[in-house]
Design a protein around this motif. Structure first.
Motif, PDB file in Angstrom:
ATOM      1  N   LEU A 132      10.496  -7.671   5.494  1.00  0.00           N
ATOM      2  CA  LEU A 132      10.060  -6.657   4.756  1.00  0.00           C
ATOM      3  C   LEU A 132       9.789  -7.154   3.377  1.00  0.00           C
ATOM      4  CD1 LEU A 132      10.945  -3.398   6.008  1.00  0.00           C
ATOM      5  CD2 LEU A 132       9.326  -4.758   6.874  1.00  0.00           C
ATOM      6  N   ALA A 133      10.626  -8.197   2.741  1.00  0.00           N
ATOM      7  CA  ALA A 133      10.561  -8.568   1.557  1.00  0.00           C
ATOM      8  C   ALA A 133       9.185  -8.986   1.219  1.00  0.00           C
ATOM      9  CB  ALA A 133      11.599  -9.833   1.298  1.00  0.00           C
ATOM     10  N   PRO A 134       8.387  -9.893   1.872  1.00  0.00           N
ATOM     11  CA  PRO A 134       7.258 -10.272   1.200  1.00  0.00           C
ATOM     12  C   PRO A 134       6.165  -9.186   1.031  1.00  0.00           C
ATOM     13  CG  PRO A 134       7.888 -11.780   3.122  1.00  0.00           C
ATOM     14  CD  PRO A 134       8.693 -10.438   3.127  1.00  0.00           C
ATOM     15  N   ALA A 135       6.174  -8.181   2.140  1.00  0.00           N
ATOM     16  CA  ALA A 135       5.349  -7.055   1.891  1.00  0.00           C
ATOM     17  C   ALA A 135       5.690  -6.226   0.670  1.00  0.00           C
ATOM     18  CB  ALA A 135       5.296  -6.246   3.182  1.00  0.00           C
ATOM     19  N   ILE A 136       6.995  -6.120   0.574  1.00  0.00           N
ATOM     20  CA  ILE A 136       7.345  -5.234  -0.762  1.00  0.00           C
ATOM     21  C   ILE A 136       6.909  -5.912  -1.955  1.00  0.00           C
ATOM     22  CG2 ILE A 136       9.580  -4.690  -1.951  1.00  0.00           C
ATOM     23  CD1 ILE A 136      10.915  -4.515   0.683  1.00  0.00           C
ATOM     24  N   ALA A 137       7.057  -7.180  -2.146  1.00  0.00           N
ATOM     25  CA  ALA A 137       6.668  -8.100  -3.132  1.00  0.00           C
ATOM     26  C   ALA A 137       5.159  -7.725  -3.562  1.00  0.00           C
ATOM     27  CB  ALA A 137       6.962  -9.271  -3.163  1.00  0.00           C
ATOM     28  N   LEU A 138       4.199  -7.998  -2.534  1.00  0.00           N
ATOM     29  CA  LEU A 138       2.902  -7.781  -2.620  1.00  0.00           C
ATOM     30  C   LEU A 138       2.645  -6.285  -3.065  1.00  0.00           C
ATOM     31  CD1 LEU A 138       1.747  -9.751   0.410  1.00  0.00           C
ATOM     32  CD2 LEU A 138       1.261 -10.412  -1.897  1.00  0.00           C
ATOM     33  N   ALA A 139       3.136  -5.300  -2.424  1.00  0.00           N
ATOM     34  CA  ALA A 139       2.944  -4.111  -2.760  1.00  0.00           C
ATOM     35  C   ALA A 139       3.337  -3.758  -4.284  1.00  0.00           C
ATOM     36  CB  ALA A 139       3.565  -3.181  -1.733  1.00  0.00           C
TER      37      ALA A 139
END
Length: 487
Positions: A132-139
């Motif tokens: 989930l880390a990449p999605a969290i960073a983009l959000a």
């Protein structure tokens, strides 16, 4: 001589096809770090919920088709149920006693987060928070809105105005243009909680309580208890044979059986690639199959995104998630960064096998597919776009298996879409002889039909195929923002 452009992307070890470049890149990175195909698909799907909020999010459902390296096939049904308090008597005052498209009663329990976790528990290798880390960073930090997403955001801006929370979240009246940056810090916080504490952070935590309050404030009946009760399930898929392939679909409550029904009708036909009559046969088979599905598909107990991944060990997954109609119910969850889906619109009227009832899953349009040849994985595929999903899959399978077209060329080819039993939209570029044959058969042009600014949605496909030499071919539909990447 083969045409590489028509074939798609070729790689030897692993392949990803997804509806957005950021999702595909994150998935490929997971594979490079030793993650499984499921890890990669989950990372991609989480990103798609950030960058395509009109199509999917943690407020929606997920379904998957998984093919193990030994050829064993399993499906996962992560579709949510109607609220326990959805008494059919509540619908008596509604037109036709059916739930309207974006009515508060259309909100069903989201299944995405539990589905991600269930799939990871069975097939994952990387740590859960890593996915989930990449999605969290983009959000949190924002991203540049892609061209197709920007166009759909603007087309469906009208959905965003009914709920003030949704209007503020997704900028009602001033949708972002292509290339403009958009961030969703509320969604970043929600995803971070899920990454840290698992699915219970969503189903037993503040998102569930806030979602219930938001829905009920609009007159709906979705409750925190519905979130707490939600479970997904692994199930045996349904299948049939077509032109040497064994084709697998998810069983009801999805309408994947319609694809199999149509393939069964077409299997004995000649289906010559240069014969307009073959297209007419395909349209008729699909129409009959969809009619049959509408009468028989229900819970036996839109708009969508798709990612297909095959890893170096041969594990393959087609993963699809959706909030149904674009921007779902249009009801956003305060401070959590997502809208609730409107799958309850899929229920039929009273007295039907698919009529609304408490804790019942509605008729579902999401149909991830896969095919085997000689007992081993041959292809994973999905076509997004509501009722275009079975229609697009059928056309893709006919082109690949019956007409032996190259993968990317099969995805790029013009499509048709049944809007009703007699109304047929035909995409620009269809051969004139085919168009004439279809119109001569009585299929009329559904002028002004469809949601996309008065035109029909011909979907968006993602596919990965194992070539005869063992290499992998990936293709992503030009109708979407996606890409195929391999290594």
């Amino acid at each position: 001589m083969s045409n590489p452009q028509a074939e798609g992307v070729r790689a030897q070890r692993c392949m990803v096809a997804s509806g957005h470049p950021l999702a595909a890149q994150a998935a490929l990175q997971c594979l490079r770090e030793g993650g499984s195909a499921v890890d990669a698909a989950l990372a991609a799907d989480a990103i798609l919920g950030v960058v395509e909020p009109m199509a999917t999010s943690i407020g929606g459902d997920v379904l998957a088709m998984v093919v193990a390296p030994d050829g064993e096939v399993s499906s996962y049904n992560g579709t949510g149920r109607a609220p326990a308090a959805l008494d059919p008597a509540l619908l008596d005052a509604l037109p036709g006693q059916r739930i309207p498209e974006r009515h508060p009663y259309s909100c069903t329990t989201p299944g995405v987060v539990r589905g991600w976790h269930d799939l990871h528990q069975r097939h994952g290798r990387l740590p859960w928070p890593r996915l989930l880390a990449p999605a969290i960073a983009l959000a949190r930090d924002g991203f540049a809105v892609a061209p197709v997403a920007a166009r759909e955001w603007a087309l469906f801006d009208r959905v965003l105005h009914a709920d003030p929370v949704c209007a503020a979240l997704y900028r009602a009246g001033r949708p972002p243009a292509a290339g403009e940056r958009f961030a969703n810090p509320g969604l970043a916080r929600t995803l971070q909680a899920i990454a840290s504490d698992g699915p219970d952070a969503f189903y037993l935590g503040e998102p569930a309580r806030a979602a219930a309050q938001a829905c009920q404030a609009h007159g709906g009946v979705l409750a925190a208890g519905d979130f707490a009760e939600h479970r997904g399930d692994f199930r045996a898929p349904v299948s049939t044979r077509f032109r040497g392939l064994e084709v697998f679909e998810c069983p009801p409550n999805t309408h994947g059986v319609a694809i199999l029904h149509a393939l069964d009708a077409l299997e004995p036909q000649a289906l010559a690639a240069d014969d307009p009559g073959a297209v007419l046969q395909t349209v008729r088979a699909m129409g009959e199959a969809m009619r049959h599905a509408s009468q028989t598909v229900a819970d036996p107990a839109g708009n969508t995104v798709c990612t297909v991944v095959v890893d170096a060990d041969g594990l393959a997954i087609t993963l699809m998630s959706s909030i149904f109609k674009r921007f779902g119910s249009g009801i956003a969850v305060p401070d959590c960064g997502f809208v609730l889906q409107n799958r309850g619109f899929g229920f039929a009227g009273p007295g039907h096998i698919n009529s609304a009832a408490p804790r019942k899953r509605p008729y579902h349009t999401v149909v991830p597919g896969a095919a085997k040849r000689d007992g081993r994985f041959h292809a994973g595929f999905g076509v997004v776009g509501g009722l275009m999903q079975p229609q697009g899959q059928l056309q893709l399978l006919v082109r690949l298996a019956a007409w032996q077209q190259p993968l990317q060329a099969a995805l790029d080819a013009p499509r048709w879409r049944l809007e009703s039993a007699t109304a047929l939209a035909i995409e620009h570029g269809m051969p004139e002889a085919v168009t004439r044959a279809l119109r001569a058969a009585g299929y009329t042009d559904p002028v002004g039909a469809g949601e996309l600014g008065g035109r029909s949605d011909f979907g968006g496909a993602q596919a990965v195929l194992r070539a005869a030499d063992g290499s992998l071919l990936g293709a992503s539909d030009k109708r979407k923002d996606g890409i195929a990447l391999g290594a």
